[in-house]
Motif scaffolding. Structure first.
Motif, PDB file in Angstrom:
ATOM      1  N   THR A  57       0.861  -0.835   0.291  1.00 22.31           N
ATOM      2  CA  THR A  57      -0.101  -0.098   0.182  1.00 22.31           C
ATOM      3  C   THR A  57       0.929   0.917   0.153  1.00 22.31           C
ATOM      4  O   THR A  57       1.568   1.207   0.881  1.00 22.31           O
ATOM      5  CB  THR A  57      -1.166  -0.117   1.690  1.00 22.31           C
ATOM      6  OG1 THR A  57      -1.528  -1.141   1.071  1.00 22.31           O
ATOM      7  CG2 THR A  57      -1.730   1.112   0.884  1.00 22.31           C
ATOM      8  N   PRO A  58       0.706   2.087  -0.935  1.00 19.95           N
ATOM      9  CA  PRO A  58       1.024   3.478  -1.227  1.00 19.95           C
ATOM     10  C   PRO A  58       0.842   4.092   0.314  1.00 19.95           C
ATOM     11  O   PRO A  58       0.269   4.683   1.385  1.00 19.95           O
ATOM     12  CB  PRO A  58       0.172   3.927  -2.308  1.00 19.95           C
ATOM     13  CG  PRO A  58      -0.064   2.725  -2.746  1.00 19.95           C
ATOM     14  CD  PRO A  58      -0.626   1.525  -2.320  1.00 19.95           C
ATOM     15  N   VAL A  59       2.501   4.539   1.218  1.00 21.59           N
ATOM     16  CA  VAL A  59       2.230   5.277   2.526  1.00 21.59           C
ATOM     17  C   VAL A  59       2.748   7.005   2.547  1.00 21.59           C
ATOM     18  O   VAL A  59       3.103   7.647   1.457  1.00 21.59           O
ATOM     19  CB  VAL A  59       3.313   4.992   3.280  1.00 21.59           C
ATOM     20  CG1 VAL A  59       3.445   5.266   4.802  1.00 21.59           C
ATOM     21  CG2 VAL A  59       3.424   2.941   3.501  1.00 21.59           C
ATOM     22  N   HIS A  60       1.266   7.073   2.924  1.00 21.97           N
ATOM     23  CA  HIS A  60       1.042   8.748   3.680  1.00 21.97           C
ATOM     24  C   HIS A  60       1.793   9.051   4.877  1.00 21.97           C
ATOM     25  O   HIS A  60       0.990   8.036   5.308  1.00 21.97           O
ATOM     26  CB  HIS A  60       0.631   9.660   2.361  1.00 21.97           C
ATOM     27  CG  HIS A  60      -1.146   8.484   2.580  1.00 21.97           C
ATOM     28  ND1 HIS A  60      -1.444   9.340   4.026  1.00 21.97           N
ATOM     29  CD2 HIS A  60      -2.303   7.800   2.071  1.00 21.97           C
ATOM     30  CE1 HIS A  60      -2.926   8.949   4.406  1.00 21.97           C
ATOM     31  NE2 HIS A  60      -2.709   7.697   2.609  1.00 21.97           N
ATOM     32  N   PRO A  61       1.572  10.720   4.976  1.00 19.49           N
ATOM     33  CA  PRO A  61       1.327  10.584   6.447  1.00 19.49           C
ATOM     34  C   PRO A  61       0.298  10.503   7.519  1.00 19.49           C
ATOM     35  O   PRO A  61       0.568   9.920   7.689  1.00 19.49           O
ATOM     36  CB  PRO A  61       1.691  12.404   7.010  1.00 19.49           C
ATOM     37  CG  PRO A  61       2.569  12.584   4.754  1.00 19.49           C
ATOM     38  CD  PRO A  61       2.080  11.660   3.679  1.00 19.49           C
ATOM     39  N   HIS A  62      -1.078  10.529   6.810  1.00 18.02           N
ATOM     40  CA  HIS A  62      -2.089  10.600   8.017  1.00 18.02           C
ATOM     41  C   HIS A  62      -2.457   8.839   7.531  1.00 18.02           C
ATOM     42  O   HIS A  62      -2.569   8.862   8.360  1.00 18.02           O
ATOM     43  CB  HIS A  62      -3.013  11.331   6.482  1.00 18.02           C
ATOM     44  CG  HIS A  62      -3.990  12.270   7.620  1.00 18.02           C
ATOM     45  ND1 HIS A  62      -3.508  13.406   8.306  1.00 18.02           N
ATOM     46  CD2 HIS A  62      -4.869  11.901   7.908  1.00 18.02           C
ATOM     47  CE1 HIS A  62      -4.905  13.738   8.906  1.00 18.02           C
ATOM     48  NE2 HIS A  62      -5.475  13.011   8.534  1.00 18.02           N
ATOM     49  N   MET A  63      -1.894   8.129   6.770  1.00 13.74           N
ATOM     50  CA  MET A  63      -2.261   7.143   6.768  1.00 13.74           C
ATOM     51  C   MET A  63      -1.343   6.522   8.212  1.00 13.74           C
ATOM     52  O   MET A  63      -1.394   5.403   8.755  1.00 13.74           O
ATOM     53  CB  MET A  63      -1.406   6.254   5.619  1.00 13.74           C
ATOM     54  CG  MET A  63      -1.759   4.200   5.862  1.00 13.74           C
ATOM     55  SD  MET A  63      -0.765   3.546   4.729  1.00 13.74           S
ATOM     56  CE  MET A  63      -2.100   3.603   3.445  1.00 13.74           C
ATOM     57  N   LEU A  64      -0.161   6.875   8.265  1.00 17.73           N
ATOM     58  CA  LEU A  64       0.821   6.506   9.771  1.00 17.73           C
ATOM     59  C   LEU A  64      -0.613   7.345  10.718  1.00 17.73           C
ATOM     60  O   LEU A  64      -0.200   6.702  12.398  1.00 17.73           O
ATOM     61  CB  LEU A  64       2.261   6.922  10.051  1.00 17.73           C
ATOM     62  CG  LEU A  64       2.664   6.117   9.343  1.00 17.73           C
ATOM     63  CD1 LEU A  64       4.463   7.225   9.215  1.00 17.73           C
ATOM     64  CD2 LEU A  64       3.130   5.137   8.882  1.00 17.73           C
ATOM     65  N   ARG A  65      -1.185   8.121  10.978  1.00 20.21           N
ATOM     66  CA  ARG A  65      -2.079   9.015  12.162  1.00 20.21           C
ATOM     67  C   ARG A  65      -2.777   7.592  11.900  1.00 20.21           C
ATOM     68  O   ARG A  65      -3.334   7.136  13.341  1.00 20.21           O
ATOM     69  CB  ARG A  65      -1.926  10.353  11.383  1.00 20.21           C
ATOM     70  CG  ARG A  65      -2.728  11.453  12.889  1.00 20.21           C
ATOM     71  CD  ARG A  65      -2.920  12.692  12.099  1.00 20.21           C
ATOM     72  NE  ARG A  65      -4.641  13.071  12.766  1.00 20.21           N
ATOM     73  CZ  ARG A  65      -4.662  13.248  13.993  1.00 20.21           C
ATOM     74  NH1 ARG A  65      -3.652  13.710  14.155  1.00 20.21           N
ATOM     75  NH2 ARG A  65      -5.714  14.238  14.380  1.00 20.21           N
ATOM     76  N   HIS A  66      -3.269   7.661  11.111  1.00 25.37           N
ATOM     77  CA  HIS A  66      -4.813   6.575  11.155  1.00 25.37           C
ATOM     78  C   HIS A  66      -3.837   5.410  12.346  1.00 25.37           C
ATOM     79  O   HIS A  66      -5.212   5.046  12.631  1.00 25.37           O
ATOM     80  CB  HIS A  66      -5.791   6.204   9.920  1.00 25.37           C
ATOM     81  CG  HIS A  66      -5.780   7.027   9.474  1.00 25.37           C
ATOM     82  ND1 HIS A  66      -6.326   8.142   9.857  1.00 25.37           N
ATOM     83  CD2 HIS A  66      -5.682   7.357   8.050  1.00 25.37           C
ATOM     84  CE1 HIS A  66      -7.412   9.187   8.696  1.00 25.37           C
ATOM     85  NE2 HIS A  66      -7.019   8.788   8.041  1.00 25.37           N
ATOM     86  N   SER A  67      -2.993   5.168  11.349  1.00 31.07           N
ATOM     87  CA  SER A  67      -2.374   3.828  12.375  1.00 31.07           C
ATOM     88  C   SER A  67      -2.197   3.685  13.959  1.00 31.07           C
ATOM     89  O   SER A  67      -2.127   3.248  14.215  1.00 31.07           O
ATOM     90  CB  SER A  67      -0.742   3.398  11.113  1.00 31.07           C
ATOM     91  OG  SER A  67      -1.060   3.054   9.677  1.00 31.07           O
ATOM     92  N   PHE A  68      -1.692   4.993  13.892  1.00 34.13           N
ATOM     93  CA  PHE A  68      -1.356   5.208  15.186  1.00 34.13           C
ATOM     94  C   PHE A  68      -2.380   4.967  16.154  1.00 34.13           C
ATOM     95  O   PHE A  68      -2.321   4.389  17.507  1.00 34.13           O
ATOM     96  CB  PHE A  68      -0.791   6.958  14.726  1.00 34.13           C
ATOM     97  CG  PHE A  68      -1.094   7.520  16.935  1.00 34.13           C
ATOM     98  CD1 PHE A  68       0.029   7.109  17.902  1.00 34.13           C
ATOM     99  CD2 PHE A  68      -2.106   7.703  17.365  1.00 34.13           C
ATOM    100  CE1 PHE A  68      -0.248   7.667  19.318  1.00 34.13           C
ATOM    101  CE2 PHE A  68      -2.103   8.582  18.212  1.00 34.13           C
ATOM    102  CZ  PHE A  68      -1.194   8.549  19.949  1.00 34.13           C
ATOM    103  N   ALA A  69      -3.685   5.566  15.861  1.00 31.30           N
ATOM    104  CA  ALA A  69      -5.346   5.867  16.715  1.00 31.30           C
ATOM    105  C   ALA A  69      -5.551   4.452  16.327  1.00 31.30           C
ATOM    106  O   ALA A  69      -6.386   4.062  17.487  1.00 31.30           O
ATOM    107  CB  ALA A  69      -5.888   6.725  15.840  1.00 31.30           C
ATOM    108  N   SER A  70      -5.436   3.761  15.079  1.00 32.26           N
ATOM    109  CA  SER A  70      -5.746   2.528  15.079  1.00 32.26           C
ATOM    110  C   SER A  70      -5.369   1.663  16.318  1.00 32.26           C
ATOM    111  O   SER A  70      -6.472   0.632  16.919  1.00 32.26           O
ATOM    112  CB  SER A  70      -6.085   2.133  13.752  1.00 32.26           C
ATOM    113  OG  SER A  70      -6.837   0.347  13.964  1.00 32.26           O
ATOM    114  N   HIS A  71      -3.713   1.262  16.258  1.00 35.83           N
ATOM    115  CA  HIS A  71      -3.290   0.700  16.911  1.00 35.83           C
ATOM    116  C   HIS A  71      -3.191   1.212  18.348  1.00 35.83           C
ATOM    117  O   HIS A  71      -3.507  -0.048  19.689  1.00 35.83           O
ATOM    118  CB  HIS A  71      -2.009   0.155  16.500  1.00 35.83           C
ATOM    119  CG  HIS A  71      -1.862  -0.122  15.089  1.00 35.83           C
ATOM    120  ND1 HIS A  71      -0.531   0.384  14.251  1.00 35.83           N
ATOM    121  CD2 HIS A  71      -2.831  -0.954  14.045  1.00 35.83           C
ATOM    122  CE1 HIS A  71      -0.587   0.310  13.267  1.00 35.83           C
ATOM    123  NE2 HIS A  71      -1.890  -0.504  12.885  1.00 35.83           N
TER     124      HIS A  71
END
Length: 322
Positions: free
Chosen positions: A256-270
């Motif tokens: 999956t192409p990674v972008h900054p907001h995806m890491l923010r989503h990942s942080f929240a989800s995890h």
């Protein structure tokens, strides 16, 4: 025209939008398709087009929705029908527009895209052997802060090396926390984990090795005070972070192409998966309303559903025996 209809009213209206309103040929063609559908539905109901009422339109809209049409597509169809009946009103053929107060169903809010835990760790632990040590240290620290603190990219690039009266944000490594200015100019404090602190210390140790930094400090001291700088010695832009992160994701082997907001989503989800504390996640993300944060409960449920499907003995139907 590829599509036509036997309704004289529709033909007259299409001529009107083609000649007087001078709509594009493709738009007229789409109007013809949508109005053909309207005429067919009215005919099936035993109605003339001038006899259609709001109740009929609502029923047909529900049928479109049940048939799998997306909300945006239904909205375009209704817009076409609404314009047609507005024209009929101008022509004195109807007294009220049956589509005027009918609206398409709201589109479902798409789930934010987040990395799986192992994918996020894979990205964070990447050592790019092709990058020079200075860039590698910087980009590792960027990933650790985005994923470890749930920062927006603008909050990340707004960080300064140290706190000051003009700084939008800064990191206090002694206190292991970052102060950022989020949306609505609201300041929040987020904890900085051990891995992020370690990566930041490694970056700060080499940051001033940038050859262009002395000139940048003379030209624009505020920009040169940034925690994350580029080769020009100036503050790193959000676009540069996007590019670097996308390339880093590819090198980490993520599909999956990674972008900054995806890491923010990942942080929240995890964090939510581990703690189930929605209020804490709201505070960490800086959301004004809990409803904004609640979308991550759907991601959390997806995670639980996948775990159930993979592990529970009653989750899957047994294969039929011959």
């Amino acid at each position: 025209m590829a599509t036509s209809t036997e309704s004289p009213l529709v033909e007259k209206y299409l001529e009107y939008v083609r000649v007087e309103r001078r709509l594009a040929a493709r738009t007229v063609e789409l109007y013809a398709i949508h109005l053909q559908g309207l005429a067919e539905r009215a005919q099936a109901a035993g109605l003339a087009l001038t006899q259609v009422h709001t109740a009929h339109v609502r029923r047909w809209m529900a049928q479109l929705h049940s048939a799998g049409h997306e909300s945006r597509g239904i909205a375009l169809i209704l817009s076409c029908w609404r314009s047609f009946y507005r024209w009929l009103g101008h022509e004195g053929l109807i007294t009220s527009n049956p589509v005027q107060d009918v609206h398409a169903p709201k589109a479902g809010r798409p789930l934010p895209k987040a990395l799986a835990v192992d994918e996020a760790v894979q990205l964070a632990e990447l050592h790019d052997e092709d990058a020079d040590p200075w860039t590698e240290a910087r980009d590792r620290a960027i990933v650790e802060l985005l994923y470890g603190c749930g920062l927006r990219v603008g909050e990340l690039t707004g960080l300064d090396l140290r706190a000051s009266g003009t700084a939008l944000g800064w990191v206090d490594l002694d206190a292991r926390e970052a102060s950022v200015l989020g949306k609505g100019s609201k300041r929040r404090i987020v904890p900085v984990g051990a891995k992020a602190a370690e990566a930041l210390l490694a970056w700060i140790a080499v940051r001033d090795e940038c050859p262009a930094l002395p000139v940048a400090r003379l030209r624009d001291p505020a920009a040169a005070a940034a925690l994350f700088i580029g080769r020009t010695g100036m503050r790193l832009s959000s676009q540069a972070v996007w590019r670097q992160l996308r390339g880093r994701g590819l090198k980490a082997g993520l599909a999956t192409p990674v972008h900054p907001h995806m890491l923010r989503h990942s942080f929240a989800s995890h964090v939510l998966q581990s703690s189930s504390d929605l209020r804490a996640v709201q505070e960490l993300l800086g959301h004004a309303n809990i409803s904004t944060t609640q979308i991550y409960t759907r991601l959390d449920f997806q995670h639980l559903a996948k775990a159930y499907d993979a592990a529970h003995p009653r989750a899957k139907a047994k294969a039929k025996t011959k």
